[in-house]
Write a protein that holds these residues in place. Structure first.
Motif: not given
Length: 319
Positions: A1-17
């Motif tokens: 399940m960890q990889i799902f959260i990692v995918a969401l967080v990375i995508s969110l942070v990168v896009s916010l930037g």
């Protein structure tokens, strides 16, 4: 399940930037939205708001998936989903680009846009028939009915209808992106339950990137997704429903998009047959807007309705 959260967080942070860089750039090159003259007059002030912002939430999730699960890109079902996502985005980009160049709301002609959507749906169908059956699952029964070549017709309807439905819904700040975020949730759960983990990671990345877009698109919008984003999201929902064998549930889970399309069909049919309009203006969100509700109220109401559709659709898929 960890990889799902990692995918969401990375995508969110990168896009916010990325969005704070993209918005002034689109302003600088004058990639601004043209607003319909026959729409609500309150929307005219949105003229010039940067558009084509959808390319961020199309590209970022693909890159995130390639980094976290490169082997998933070899999965034909995921290839189908990505081709659908990118392909419909490219059709939308052509439409947006022509609108920006012409400085009015006339991009691709409806017939040209429909033809391109149809061609892409045909390509997707022939890819899919090599890896899956031509059947659909009946909710509650878990019985699969083989449609044979009628499945081809179903796919054409699904892709063209869903991509245009999301496009029609993209008329108020945050409306379409919020509804798609809600509709994605059941499909993410279905992908995990079916063991389609690569697809689940990709959808979580889309969720994160789309969330970053919503932050910049909620009233008052700093950027619009354009057809680049709306057609892509519609194509994505159709493709995901197809590969997860939830074709029927797409109608339920995407219920808000169905209502928006029906409002247009009812309005046009009524006016042609009787000369009278059923709604103050179609699509449906404009009807409530012209009835006195402000933009935020309409959007929040539609999000709540879509949440009910999503929950009902999910329960239908697991019971």
């Amino acid at each position: 399940m960890q990889i799902f959260i990692v995918a969401l967080v990375i995508s969110l942070v990168v896009s916010l930037g990325i969005y704070p860089l993209v918005i002034p750039f689109l302003h600088k090159i004058k990639f601004g939205q043209s607003i319909r003259q026959d729409g609500p007059k309150s929307h005219l002030k949105k003229t010039g708001t940067p558009t084509m912002g959808g390319f961020v939430f199309v590209l970022v999730p693909i890159i995130v998936l390639a980094i976290l699960m490169p082997q998933a890109l070899l999965d034909t079902k995921i290839q189908i989903v990505i081709i659908s996502y990118v392909g419909y985005s490219l059709i939308g980009f052509i439409d947006d680009f022509l609108i920006v160049v012409k400085k009015n709301n006339d991009g691709l002609s409806p017939s040209a846009k429909f033809l391109l959507q149809l061609i892409l749906a045909v390509i997707i169908f022939f890819m899919y028939r090599n890896v899956s059956s031509m059947g659909i699952l009946i909710p509650f029964t878990h019985v699969e009915i083989d449609l044979g070549w009628f499945y081809f017709v179903l796919i054409l309807i699904m892709f063209t209808a869903e991509s245009n439905a999301v496009n029609l819904t993209d008329g108020l700040d945050g409306l379409s992106s919020g509804c798609v975020l809600i509709a994605l949730a059941p499909f993410i759960l279905f992908s995990i339950l079916q063991g389609e983990y690569g697809l689940g990671v990709f959808l979580m990345a889309v969720f994160g990137s789309l969330l970053a877009y919503l932050k910049n698109n909620f009233f008052p919008a700093k950027i619009f997704m354009g057809d680049t984003g709306s057609l892509a999201l519609g194509g994505l929902l159709a493709a995901v429903a197809m590969v997860l064998k939830q074709e029927i549930l797409l109608v339920v889970i995407g219920g808000m998009f169905v209502l928006e399309v029906l409002s247009v069909i009812i309005q046009v049919t009524s006016f042609k047959l009787t000369g009278k309009r059923v709604f103050r203006m179609a699509p449906l969100h404009h009807h409530f807007e012209l009835g006195g509700m402000n933009e935020k109220q309409v959007v929040l109401m539609f999000w709540c309705i879509e949440a009910v559709f999503a929950i009902v659709g999910y329960l239908m898929g697991v019971l």
